[in-house]
Enzyme design. Structure first.
Site, PDB file in Angstrom:
ATOM      1  N   GLY A 201     -19.802  -0.308 -10.110  1.00 19.39           N
ATOM      2  CA  GLY A 201     -19.136  -0.801  -8.904  1.00 19.39           C
ATOM      3  C   GLY A 201     -19.870  -0.379  -7.654  1.00 19.39           C
ATOM      4  N   ALA A 202     -20.371  -1.384  -6.907  1.00 15.75           N
ATOM      5  CA  ALA A 202     -21.152  -1.106  -5.693  1.00 15.75           C
ATOM      6  C   ALA A 202     -20.524  -1.794  -4.483  1.00 15.75           C
ATOM      7  CB  ALA A 202     -22.596  -1.574  -5.888  1.00 15.75           C
TER       8      ALA A 202
ATOM      9  N   LYS B 199     -13.869  -2.975   6.870  1.00 20.19           N
ATOM     10  CA  LYS B 199     -14.465  -1.640   7.024  1.00 20.19           C
ATOM     11  C   LYS B 199     -15.854  -1.663   7.660  1.00 20.19           C
ATOM     12  CE  LYS B 199     -11.946   0.637   3.321  1.00 20.19           C
ATOM     13  NZ  LYS B 199     -11.977   1.242   1.993  1.00 20.19           N
TER      14      LYS B 199
ATOM     15  N   SER C 105       0.835  -1.215   0.000  1.00 21.67           N
ATOM     16  CA  SER C 105       0.000   0.000   0.000  1.00 21.67           C
ATOM     17  C   SER C 105       0.863   1.256   0.000  1.00 21.67           C
ATOM     18  CB  SER C 105      -0.889   0.000   1.242  1.00 21.67           C
ATOM     19  OG  SER C 105      -1.523   1.257   1.378  1.00 21.67           O
TER      20      SER C 105
ATOM     21  N   GLY D 255     -16.940  -1.805  -1.667  1.00 19.92           N
ATOM     22  CA  GLY D 255     -16.469  -0.929  -0.597  1.00 19.92           C
ATOM     23  C   GLY D 255     -16.193   0.483  -1.091  1.00 19.92           C
TER      24      GLY D 255
ATOM     25  N   THR E 221      -8.933  -1.194   6.167  1.00 24.98           N
ATOM     26  CA  THR E 221      -9.336  -1.387   4.787  1.00 24.98           C
ATOM     27  C   THR E 221      -9.918  -2.773   4.577  1.00 24.98           C
ATOM     28  OG1 THR E 221      -8.701  -0.990   2.490  1.00 24.98           O
ATOM     29  CG2 THR E 221      -7.006  -1.989   3.891  1.00 24.98           C
TER      30      THR E 221
ATOM     31  N   ASP F 136     -12.730   7.829   3.028  1.00 25.94           N
ATOM     32  CA  ASP F 136     -12.824   7.452   1.611  1.00 25.94           C
ATOM     33  C   ASP F 136     -13.800   8.390   0.893  1.00 25.94           C
ATOM     34  OD1 ASP F 136     -11.074   5.253   1.617  1.00 25.94           O
ATOM     35  OD2 ASP F 136     -12.650   3.914   2.341  1.00 25.94           O
TER      36      ASP F 136
END
Ligand code: NAD
Length: 288
Positions: A139-140, A74, A18, A142, A70, A110
């Site tokens: 895209g649904a 979450k 990350s 996170g 993350t 976010d």
């Protein structure tokens, strides 16, 4: 933890590379803070066994200032926190936990990071704000739920949500309708997405397609037009095929690194109380 030192950590799965830890540490160093940002990378096989209550207790006992959280924690972390910010509560997801003495407070940077980046380049703080009456989002998951929340808080009038998992899109659309009753919010299958994109001002992409591990594009390039702006959440690579294809037809684009920077800006501010330099952090992420 030594006196005056600030220690935070990121917990999630598959996070060993990350960019968030070096972004935090570089900015803190530039501000002269003794700051360490640890990474707790949970192996896939250990995800369901992870005891988040114990992890929070240990982190607090060790003197950590806070945690970033993350995928895939979450939502699960919420049941272990004392308090949520109003937005994290509405959104039902937490990516930042601040330890305030014995008290744990969950936030979601976010959505605020995406919203800030949108405002700067496409919205109220841009010299040339985009039309955003009609928006389609792919895209649904996170990231998608945070980004949808950001878009709906930025004056969208009609919002169509698409996911390969139609039940997921339908469920998120249902939650969003209760939060934003004045907006027309619909959900649909990927096959029907082009019919909606034809009438849209903007397209938000929040699936993993376009990452190195998921190459390609979630929509056909033929749906792109010069007057359809495109906002991307994928940021590795920054120039995804979607961004490149949108630019090739002359469309305005927002790349995913902006969201990554601004979620870190907002988290670092919550952890330290200092005002991070977003421009410097943007330069840093470009160097990482
Ligand atoms: P997720 O697994 O929670 O959700 C992804 C969703 O995309 C799923 O619901 C899946 O069904 C759907 N999907 C997959 N392929 C599809 C396709 N071809 N068409 C339609 N739907 C499809 O993942 P996530 O955590 O939401 O992450 C998504 C992406 O966002 C990742 O690339 C991640 O790196 C990125 N991300 C970026 C930031 C940032 O700060 N820029 C923050 C978080 C996540």
């Amino acid at each position: 933890v030594n006196d005056g030192a600030v220690v935070c950590a990121l917990i999630g799965q598959g996070i060993s590379r990350s960019l968030t830890p070096p972004m935090h540490e570089r900015e803190a160093a530039a501000q002269g803070i003794d700051y360490t940002y640890l990474t707790l990378d949970v192996p896939a096989a250990a995800v369901s066994l992870t005891d988040l209550a114990e992890l929070i207790d240990r982190a607090r006992a060790a003197g950590l200032r806070g945690l970033n959280v993350t995928h895939p924690f979450k939502q699960r972390i919420i049941g272990h926190l004392d308090q949520l910010s109003p937005d994290a509560e509405r959104l039902g997801a937490v990516n930042t936990v601040v330890f305030d003495g014995e008290h744990t407070v969950g936030h979601n940077t976010d959505w605020s990071g995406f919203a800030r980046n949108f405002d700067l380049h496409f919205g109220a703080e841009s010299t040339d704000p985009v039309e955003r009456a009609r928006v389609v989002q792919l895209g649904a998951g996170g990231a998608g739920s945070a980004v949808a929340y950001a878009m709906l808080s930025r004056g969208v009038e009609s919002f169509h949500l698409v996911d390969a998992d139609l039940a997921r899109a339908t469920a998120l659309a249902g939650n969003l309708r209760t939060l934003f009753p004045a907006v027309e919010i619909t959900a649909g299958a990927t096959d029907d997405a082009p019919d909606h994109i034809i009438r849209a001002d903007g397209l938000v992409h929040a699936t993993p397609v376009g990452m190195a591990a998921h190459p390609g594009m979630a929509v056909r390039p033929s749906v792109l037009r010069s007057d359809l702006w495109v906002a991307e959440v994928v940021y590795r690579p920054v120039i995804t095929r979607l961004i490149a294809a949108a630019r090739a037809v002359g469309a305005r684009t927002l790349t995913g690194d902006g969201m990554a920077v601004h979620q870190a800006v907002d988290a670092l501010r919550l952890f330290t109380g200092l005002e991070p330099d977003a421009d410097r952090m943007t330069r840093h992420i470009g160097e990482l």
